[in-house]
Design an enzyme around this catalytic site. Structure first.
Site, PDB file in Angstrom:
ATOM      1  N   HIS A 142      -0.522 -66.300  -2.553  1.00 31.70           N
ATOM      2  CA  HIS A 142       0.689 -66.131  -3.366  1.00 31.70           C
ATOM      3  C   HIS A 142       1.848 -65.690  -2.466  1.00 31.70           C
ATOM      4  O   HIS A 142       1.820 -64.590  -1.905  1.00 31.70           O
ATOM      5  CB  HIS A 142       0.477 -65.095  -4.464  1.00 31.70           C
ATOM      6  CG  HIS A 142       1.730 -64.816  -5.245  1.00 31.70           C
ATOM      7  ND1 HIS A 142       2.165 -65.648  -6.253  1.00 31.70           N
ATOM      8  CD2 HIS A 142       2.654 -63.837  -5.147  1.00 31.70           C
ATOM      9  CE1 HIS A 142       3.293 -65.170  -6.747  1.00 31.70           C
ATOM     10  NE2 HIS A 142       3.613 -64.077  -6.087  1.00 31.70           N
ATOM     11  N   GLY A 149       2.546 -59.831 -13.831  1.00 32.56           N
ATOM     12  CA  GLY A 149       3.286 -59.994 -12.585  1.00 32.56           C
ATOM     13  C   GLY A 149       2.666 -60.989 -11.623  1.00 32.56           C
ATOM     14  O   GLY A 149       1.914 -61.886 -12.004  1.00 32.56           O
ATOM     15  N   CYS A 150       2.956 -60.785 -10.338  1.00 34.81           N
ATOM     16  CA  CYS A 150       2.550 -61.743  -9.307  1.00 34.81           C
ATOM     17  C   CYS A 150       1.042 -61.765  -9.077  1.00 34.81           C
ATOM     18  O   CYS A 150       0.518 -62.728  -8.524  1.00 34.81           O
ATOM     19  CB  CYS A 150       3.268 -61.427  -8.001  1.00 34.81           C
ATOM     20  SG  CYS A 150       5.050 -61.709  -8.061  1.00 34.81           S
ATOM     21  N   ASN A 151       0.352 -60.724  -9.460  1.00 34.36           N
ATOM     22  CA  ASN A 151      -1.100 -60.679  -9.293  1.00 34.36           C
ATOM     23  C   ASN A 151      -1.825 -61.569 -10.300  1.00 34.36           C
ATOM     24  O   ASN A 151      -3.015 -61.846 -10.148  1.00 34.36           O
ATOM     25  CB  ASN A 151      -1.583 -59.234  -9.444  1.00 34.36           C
ATOM     26  CG  ASN A 151      -3.059 -59.080  -9.209  1.00 34.36           C
ATOM     27  OD1 ASN A 151      -3.557 -59.368  -8.129  1.00 34.36           O
ATOM     28  ND2 ASN A 151      -3.774 -58.628 -10.217  1.00 34.36           N
ATOM     29  N   ALA A 152      -1.106 -62.033 -11.304  1.00 31.92           N
ATOM     30  CA  ALA A 152      -1.751 -62.685 -12.444  1.00 31.92           C
ATOM     31  C   ALA A 152      -2.413 -64.008 -12.098  1.00 31.92           C
ATOM     32  O   ALA A 152      -3.449 -64.348 -12.674  1.00 31.92           O
ATOM     33  CB  ALA A 152      -0.727 -62.902 -13.559  1.00 31.92           C
TER      34      ALA A 152
END
EC number: 2.3.1.74
Length: 366
Positions: free
Chosen positions: A311, A171-174
């Site tokens: 992000h 997800g976006c944490n990647a």
């Protein structure tokens, strides 16, 4: 829900001279790529409701138009074209069984898009491809074995002995997590050169509207397709490699009681998306504690004194965090620009922003 804070220095700034230490991992090159096809956010509601045969849902369409207008996104690049959707009508309904169709497209296209970014990074790096010792590939788009890392190894012609790691569904944490992982790999393998590739295609999340699931409209408005790559290593060779950023430290924290706030769930209909309305507030309330822990060892507590690679999960998140930390308007400029021009690129987003920061810095000679 988790947050990752990575402390970086740029190699041309005064702060780099202060912190640069032999043996620290450095980003030696960055490359980005997007599909040629793109959509204008102002006209996308008309296209979306037409291609999904949902033009009769007038109130829902107007709601979607308002969401798009508030997103601060100007355009997004998408592999999905009208021709591709017409050939695969199961993608255009809300809950029709379509995972096989989505997978067939993603397994082929995700590595190809990743190759474009990787080739740009390798070209900027300027060294033989045979010197790449590690490959880390990350995507939230599709799952297969052999994975996208194996396919990219063949597409690029990497050594068969390259050490590979495949990361799915982060997800976006990647994006920030990949910086942390690349740092650990580079500093544990002296002389190694790590190729990191993040490639995202939103076919898994595209579907027609649902009167019951407003989260789906947000997903259709927010996400874009793109890939980004970087070369990371320690101790750059003088006159042969030019470091862009130094990776000083990285930390990751799970925010308590947020298990259900942000979810991607794989179903027969594809990947479903849920985002709680509380996400912007929760992130804003918790981000400073993470920053204090990350920067306290370096004597930094003025959040306007550092450059930000944030992000931009969505415009509301950017606004809320900016307000909570009392940041000047320019601190999140690169993040806002990437969100505007590409949408939320999931794992690739942070690397796009890093590229934007270095390009702006070079242009302004900062």
């Amino acid at each position: 829900m988790s947050t990752t804070v990575t402390v970086l220095t740029d190699t041309w700034g005064r702060r780099a001279k202060r912190f640069e230490i032999e043996g620290y991992a450095k980003i030696l090159a960055i490359g980005t790529a997007t599909p040629a096809n793109w959509v204008d956010q102002t006209t996308y509601p008309d296209f979306y409701f037409r291609i999904t045969n949902s033009q009769h849902l007038l109130e829902h369409k107007e709601k979607f138009r308002r969401i798009c207008n508030k997103s601060k996104i100007r355009k997004r690049h998408l592999v999905l074209t009208e021709e591709l959707l017409q050939k695969n009508p199961s993608l255009c309904t809300y809950n029709e069984t379509s995972l096989n169709t989505r997978q067939d497209i993603l397994v082929s296209e995700v590595p190809k898009l990743g190759k474009e970014a990787a080739m740009k990074a390798i070209k900027e790096w300027g060294r033989p491809i045979s010197e790449i010792t590690h490959l880390v590939f990350c995507t939230t788009s599709g799952v297969d074995m052999p994975g996208a890392d194996f396919r990219l190894t063949k597409l690029l012609g990497l050594n068969s002995s390259v050490k590979r790691l495949m990361m799915y569904q982060q997800g976006c944490n990647a994006g920030a997590a990949m910086l942390r992982l690349a740092k650990d790999l580079a500093e544990s393998n002296k002389g190694g050169r790590i190729l990191v590739v993040c490639s995202e295609i939103t076919i898994n999340i595209f579907r027609g509207p649902s009167l019951e699931q407003d989260d789906n409209l947000l997903a259709q408005c927010l996400f874009g397709d793109g890939s980004a790559a970087m070369i990371v290593g320690t101790d750059p060779r003088p006159d042969l490699e030019t470091p862009l950023f130094e990776l000083v430290s990285s930390a990751q924290t799970i925010v308590p009681n947020t298990d259900s706030h942000l979810k991607l769930t794989l179903r027969e209909m594809g990947l479903t998306f849920h985002c709680s309305r509380a996400v912007p507030s929760v992130l804003a309330e918790n981000v400073e504690d993470c920053l204090v822990k990350a920067f306290e060892p370096y004597g930094i507590s003025d959040w306007n004194s550092i450059f930000w690679v944030f992000h931009p999960g969505g415009n509301a998140i950017v606004d809320r965090v900016e307000e909570r930390l009392g940041l000047g308007a320019q601190r999140f400029r690169a993040s806002r620009d990437v969100l505007s021009e590409y949408g939320n690129l999931t794992s690739a987003c942070v690397l796009f922003i890093l590229d934007e920061v270095r390009n702006k810095s070079k242009k302004n000679e900062q």
